[in-house]
Design an enzyme around this catalytic site. Structure first.
Site, PDB file in Angstrom:
ATOM      1  N   TYR A  22      -4.148 -11.317  15.146  1.00 35.61           N
ATOM      2  CA  TYR A  22      -3.983 -10.092  14.343  1.00 35.61           C
ATOM      3  C   TYR A  22      -5.162  -9.147  14.564  1.00 35.61           C
ATOM      4  CZ  TYR A  22      -4.182  -7.499   9.799  1.00 35.61           C
ATOM      5  OH  TYR A  22      -4.286  -6.557   8.793  1.00 35.61           O
ATOM      6  N   LYS A  46      -5.040  -5.507  16.328  1.00 40.75           N
ATOM      7  CA  LYS A  46      -5.451  -4.308  15.570  1.00 40.75           C
ATOM      8  C   LYS A  46      -6.590  -3.593  16.300  1.00 40.75           C
ATOM      9  CE  LYS A  46      -3.489  -4.100  11.275  1.00 40.75           C
ATOM     10  NZ  LYS A  46      -2.468  -3.098  10.939  1.00 40.75           N
ATOM     11  N   ILE A  74      11.083   0.000  13.436  1.00 36.66           N
ATOM     12  CA  ILE A  74      10.503   0.867  14.465  1.00 36.66           C
ATOM     13  C   ILE A  74      10.494   0.231  15.853  1.00 36.66           C
ATOM     14  CG2 ILE A  74       9.087   2.226  12.866  1.00 36.66           C
ATOM     15  CD1 ILE A  74       6.635   0.650  14.066  1.00 36.66           C
ATOM     16  N   ILE A 117       0.843  -1.206   0.000  1.00 35.99           N
ATOM     17  CA  ILE A 117       0.000   0.000   0.000  1.00 35.99           C
ATOM     18  C   ILE A 117       0.874   1.252   0.000  1.00 35.99           C
ATOM     19  CG2 ILE A 117      -1.704   1.317   1.328  1.00 35.99           C
ATOM     20  CD1 ILE A 117      -2.877  -1.358   2.319  1.00 35.99           C
ATOM     21  N   TYR A 136      -2.638 -24.011   6.574  1.00 34.93           N
ATOM     22  CA  TYR A 136      -2.131 -22.989   7.511  1.00 34.93           C
ATOM     23  C   TYR A 136      -1.621 -23.567   8.831  1.00 34.93           C
ATOM     24  CZ  TYR A 136      -4.423 -19.223   4.776  1.00 34.93           C
ATOM     25  OH  TYR A 136      -4.799 -18.330   3.814  1.00 34.93           O
ATOM     26  N   TYR A 188      -0.454 -15.423  11.393  1.00 37.30           N
ATOM     27  CA  TYR A 188      -1.234 -15.129  12.605  1.00 37.30           C
ATOM     28  C   TYR A 188      -1.268 -16.304  13.586  1.00 37.30           C
ATOM     29  CZ  TYR A 188      -3.140 -11.543   9.414  1.00 37.30           C
ATOM     30  OH  TYR A 188      -3.310 -10.542   8.486  1.00 37.30           O
ATOM     31  N   ASP A 237      10.957   2.238   6.642  1.00 33.17           N
ATOM     32  CA  ASP A 237      10.654   0.806   6.458  1.00 33.17           C
ATOM     33  C   ASP A 237      11.952   0.033   6.634  1.00 33.17           C
ATOM     34  OD1 ASP A 237       9.676  -1.795   5.345  1.00 33.17           O
ATOM     35  OD2 ASP A 237       7.995  -0.598   4.651  1.00 33.17           O
ATOM     36  N   ARG A 291     -15.123 -12.636  -0.015  1.00 32.48           N
ATOM     37  CA  ARG A 291     -14.409 -11.380   0.179  1.00 32.48           C
ATOM     38  C   ARG A 291     -14.888 -10.363  -0.845  1.00 32.48           C
ATOM     39  NH1 ARG A 291     -13.090 -13.942   4.025  1.00 32.48           N
ATOM     40  NH2 ARG A 291     -11.011 -14.333   4.858  1.00 32.48           N
TER      41      ARG A 291
HETATM   42  P1  NAD Z   1       2.865  -4.871   3.509  1.00 32.12           P
HETATM   43  O1  NAD Z   1       3.358  -6.028   4.276  1.00 32.12           O
HETATM   44  O2  NAD Z   1       3.155  -4.834   2.050  1.00 32.12           O
HETATM   45  O3  NAD Z   1       3.385  -3.518   4.158  1.00 32.12           O
HETATM   46  C1  NAD Z   1       3.763  -3.394   5.510  1.00 32.12           C
HETATM   47  C2  NAD Z   1       5.137  -2.749   5.549  1.00 32.12           C
HETATM   48  O4  NAD Z   1       5.489  -2.508   6.912  1.00 32.12           O
HETATM   49  C3  NAD Z   1       6.238  -3.662   4.957  1.00 32.12           C
HETATM   50  O5  NAD Z   1       6.949  -2.975   3.947  1.00 32.12           O
HETATM   51  C4  NAD Z   1       7.128  -3.973   6.152  1.00 32.12           C
HETATM   52  O6  NAD Z   1       8.501  -4.090   5.816  1.00 32.12           O
HETATM   53  C5  NAD Z   1       6.879  -2.751   7.040  1.00 32.12           C
HETATM   54  N1  NAD Z   1       7.181  -3.037   8.447  1.00 32.12           N
HETATM   55  C6  NAD Z   1       6.653  -4.025   9.216  1.00 32.12           C
HETATM   56  N2  NAD Z   1       7.189  -3.988  10.454  1.00 32.12           N
HETATM   57  C7  NAD Z   1       8.077  -2.959  10.464  1.00 32.12           C
HETATM   58  C8  NAD Z   1       8.946  -2.427  11.461  1.00 32.12           C
HETATM   59  N3  NAD Z   1       9.014  -2.975  12.677  1.00 32.12           N
HETATM   60  N4  NAD Z   1       9.713  -1.365  11.143  1.00 32.12           N
HETATM   61  C9  NAD Z   1       9.653  -0.816   9.902  1.00 32.12           C
HETATM   62  N5  NAD Z   1       8.856  -1.283   8.914  1.00 32.12           N
HETATM   63  C10 NAD Z   1       8.072  -2.334   9.195  1.00 32.12           C
HETATM   64  O7  NAD Z   1       1.279  -4.793   3.737  1.00 32.12           O
HETATM   65  P2  NAD Z   1       0.188  -3.823   3.104  1.00 32.12           P
HETATM   66  O8  NAD Z   1      -0.799  -4.661   2.392  1.00 32.12           O
HETATM   67  O9  NAD Z   1       0.839  -2.687   2.399  1.00 32.12           O
HETATM   68  O10 NAD Z   1      -0.551  -3.308   4.417  1.00 32.12           O
HETATM   69  C11 NAD Z   1      -0.292  -2.073   5.025  1.00 32.12           C
HETATM   70  C12 NAD Z   1      -1.228  -1.890   6.220  1.00 32.12           C
HETATM   71  O11 NAD Z   1      -2.598  -2.022   5.821  1.00 32.12           O
HETATM   72  C13 NAD Z   1      -1.011  -2.909   7.342  1.00 32.12           C
HETATM   73  O12 NAD Z   1      -1.143  -2.256   8.572  1.00 32.12           O
HETATM   74  C14 NAD Z   1      -2.134  -3.904   7.159  1.00 32.12           C
HETATM   75  O13 NAD Z   1      -2.488  -4.525   8.380  1.00 32.12           O
HETATM   76  C15 NAD Z   1      -3.241  -3.011   6.624  1.00 32.12           C
HETATM   77  N6  NAD Z   1      -4.205  -3.778   5.820  1.00 32.12           N
HETATM   78  C16 NAD Z   1      -3.981  -4.041   4.506  1.00 32.12           C
HETATM   79  C17 NAD Z   1      -4.924  -4.758   3.786  1.00 32.12           C
HETATM   80  C18 NAD Z   1      -4.811  -4.999   2.304  1.00 32.12           C
HETATM   81  O14 NAD Z   1      -5.831  -5.254   1.692  1.00 32.12           O
HETATM   82  N7  NAD Z   1      -3.646  -4.924   1.684  1.00 32.12           N
HETATM   83  C19 NAD Z   1      -6.077  -5.255   4.409  1.00 32.12           C
HETATM   84  C20 NAD Z   1      -6.249  -4.987   5.761  1.00 32.12           C
HETATM   85  C21 NAD Z   1      -5.313  -4.230   6.456  1.00 32.12           C
HETATM   86  N1  UDP Z   2      -7.082 -18.739   0.586  1.00 29.51           N
HETATM   87  C1  UDP Z   2      -7.210 -19.863  -0.245  1.00 29.51           C
HETATM   88  N2  UDP Z   2      -6.092 -20.313  -0.910  1.00 29.51           N
HETATM   89  C2  UDP Z   2      -4.877 -19.696  -0.812  1.00 29.51           C
HETATM   90  C3  UDP Z   2      -4.759 -18.555   0.025  1.00 29.51           C
HETATM   91  C4  UDP Z   2      -5.888 -18.105   0.719  1.00 29.51           C
HETATM   92  O1  UDP Z   2      -8.283 -20.459  -0.375  1.00 29.51           O
HETATM   93  O2  UDP Z   2      -3.928 -20.170  -1.476  1.00 29.51           O
HETATM   94  C5  UDP Z   2      -8.301 -18.200   1.270  1.00 29.51           C
HETATM   95  C6  UDP Z   2      -8.181 -17.949   2.776  1.00 29.51           C
HETATM   96  O3  UDP Z   2      -8.452 -19.119   3.516  1.00 29.51           O
HETATM   97  C7  UDP Z   2      -9.236 -16.868   2.969  1.00 29.51           C
HETATM   98  C8  UDP Z   2      -9.203 -16.071   1.668  1.00 29.51           C
HETATM   99  O4  UDP Z   2      -8.560 -16.934   0.711  1.00 29.51           O
HETATM  100  O5  UDP Z   2     -10.517 -17.485   3.067  1.00 29.51           O
HETATM  101  C9  UDP Z   2      -8.450 -14.737   1.722  1.00 29.51           C
HETATM  102  O6  UDP Z   2      -7.183 -14.952   2.272  1.00 29.51           O
HETATM  103  P1  UDP Z   2      -6.054 -13.827   2.370  1.00 29.51           P
HETATM  104  O7  UDP Z   2      -4.794 -14.509   2.745  1.00 29.51           O
HETATM  105  O8  UDP Z   2      -5.998 -12.997   1.141  1.00 29.51           O
HETATM  106  O9  UDP Z   2      -6.440 -12.886   3.594  1.00 29.51           O
HETATM  107  P2  UDP Z   2      -7.752 -12.531   4.418  1.00 29.51           P
HETATM  108  O10 UDP Z   2      -8.761 -11.965   3.467  1.00 29.51           O
HETATM  109  O11 UDP Z   2      -8.244 -13.800   5.062  1.00 29.51           O
HETATM  110  O12 UDP Z   2      -7.260 -11.551   5.401  1.00 29.51           O
END
Ligand code: NAD
Ligand code: UDP
Length: 381
Positions: A178, A182, A72, A25, A324, A100, A45, A253
């Site tokens: 997780y 959160k 961090i 993101i 898992y 998790y 990062d 989803r």
């Molecule tokens: P990501 O893993 O790509 O990004 C997280 C970044 O945080 C990584 O680059 C990692 O190196 C950095 N990081 C972790 N621990 C660190 C530390 N101790 N010091 C410095 N850097 C650190 O994941 P993302 O998908 O980009 O998600 C970003 C945020 O959005 C997260 O908080 C995640 O929980 C939340 N989120 C994302 C999604 C999604 O759909 N992608 C869904 C729900 C929540």
């Molecule tokens: N999942 C799956 N096959 C895979 C990876 C994930 O069927 O190879 C399923 C997982 O059990 C969940 C959904 O896909 O029901 C989305 O998983 P994801 O890891 O993207 O994260 P979540 O939405 O659960 O946070």
């Protein structure tokens, strides 16, 4: 020409400290900030791999982006960087479900304990915070506990920021480590706001997906690593292996294209008066599918961008325990209520699922297919 916000006010130039800004993101936020705004990004990062293309000193925005490689958990520079910024965006987290239940301590520390100093520094220095939470804090839907005939009523499955309860499984289902961490962080932020005036916005992403998400095991991540579903399915498609459906792929989803999502984040950055004090669901309720349907759509989309016929690609059912390990559990369904974000920021998602999968699988194929071919053709020892 000066940019104006939703209320017609000129948007001031901001220094934005992006913790975890080198991830999926974060990399898309950085791209938008550099290409379309005059804000400055102070990226923190442990790795810059996903933003290296933005850090070249010859680029026109070179003076507006800096990267600080630090963890961090253990770096005293964090407070200085937050103090030097107008706004902090906290994205740092362990956020892949495979961790998790297998690394619950790291998961809880990363998503709760490590966020505490960030929140504290923002409160003490009177800095605005945009914090990334997750739709997973809602846990399971009320409907999942009711007989089938009741589940159809939206009030039993649509998730509302200010009404829905957070429903997690028992403690030995460590999947919920997780979501629970959160949730505690959300509560801490809310309490800092209520008692000490912290200016906050909490973002709850609903399965944002697109290019640069996670890693392909054995190419740019560990070969035994398990990323989120988009990268798991991409990996299987690239290798011509069956896509694994956990417990039959019946969970549902809603998927949101990352570019649509970043438009919402940009609105939060530029409209503090409309975003401060709010928790926002950010998702696309029109893009709901079961995981099985997602697999079928990804097979179709991959066949379009590669020479591989869809008829040669398949799915296979696996149990969650085999995939898992012990302690896994799942969210059954995640549909965001969009009332608050529509009212406050006039944001709506635009990209339908088939289009976002076409774009994303084109990227996956272009980025990884050669590396996978090389890996597969290597003689095994
Ligand atoms: P990501 O893993 O790509 O990004 C997280 C970044 O945080 C990584 O680059 C990692 O190196 C950095 N990081 C972790 N621990 C660190 C530390 N101790 N010091 C410095 N850097 C650190 O994941 P993302 O998908 O980009 O998600 C970003 C945020 O959005 C997260 O908080 C995640 O929980 C939340 N989120 C994302 C999604 C999604 O759909 N992608 C869904 C729900 C929540
Ligand atoms: N999942 C799956 N096959 C895979 C990876 C994930 O069927 O190879 C399923 C997982 O059990 C969940 C959904 O896909 O029901 C989305 O998983 P994801 O890891 O993207 O994260 P979540 O939405 O659960 O946070």
């Amino acid at each position: 020409m000066a940019r104006v916000n939703l209320d017609g006010q000129t948007i001031p130039m901001l220094a934005i400290c992006m913790i975890g800004g080198g991830g999926f993101i974060g990399s898309h936020i950085c791209e938008k900030l550099m290409a379309e705004t005059n804000h400055k990004a102070i990226v923190v990062d442990v790795s810059s791999d996903k933003i290296n293309h933005l850090l070249d000193r010859s680029l026109p925005w070179a003076h507006r982006i800096e990267f600080h490689q630090l963890n961090i958990k253990s770096d005293s520079r964090l407070e200085t960087l937050i103090k030097a910024s107008d706004l902090t965006i906290n994205l740092a987290a362990i956020c892949t479900p495979a961790d998790y239940n297998t690394r619950p301590l790291d998961t809880i520390f990363s998503n709760f304990i490590d966020a505490i100093p960030v929140i504290k520094y923002c409160t003490e220095n009177n800095k605005r915070l945009i914090h990334f939470s997750t739709c997973e804090v809602y846990g399971k839907t009320i409907g999942s506990f009711l007989p089938e005939e009741f589940r159809k009523d939206p009030k039993y499955f649509i998730l509302k920021e200010d009404e829905s309860p957070c429903i997690f499984g028992p403690i030995d289902k460590q999947r919920w480590s997780y979501a629970c961490a959160k949730q505690m962080t959300d509560r801490l932020i809310y309490a800092e706001h209520a008692e000490n005036g912290l200016k906050f916005t909490i973002v709850r992403p609903y399965n944002w997906i697109g290019p640069r998400m996670d890693f392909i095991p054995g190419v740019d991540g560990p070969s035994d690593g398990v990323p989120r579903v988009l990268a798991c399915f991409s990996n299987s498609l690239l290798r011509g292996e069956p896509l694994k459906l956990v417990d039959g792929g019946k969970s549902k989803r809603t998927f949101l294209y990352i570019k649509d999502a970043i438009d919402a984040v940009a609105l939060m950055i530029d409209n503090p008066e409309r975003a401060n004090g709010y928790i926002f669901n950010v998702g696309n309720p029109d893009n709901e599918v079961s995981v099985k349907e997602l697999a079928e759509l990804m097979i179709k989309a991959y066949a379009k961008v590669s020479d591989v016929p869809a008829s040669s690609l398949s799915t296979v059912n696996v149990t969650s325990e085999d995939f898992y390990g012990k302690g896994y559990d799942d969210s059954d369904r995640r549909i965001p209520d969009m009332t608050i974000i529509t009212r406050q920021l006039a944001w709506k998602p635009r990209t339908p699922l088939d289009k976002l999968l076409d774009v994303t699988l084109q990227y996956q194929h272009r980025t990884y297919s050669r590396a996978i071919e090389r890996e597969i053709s290597k003689p095994s020892n």
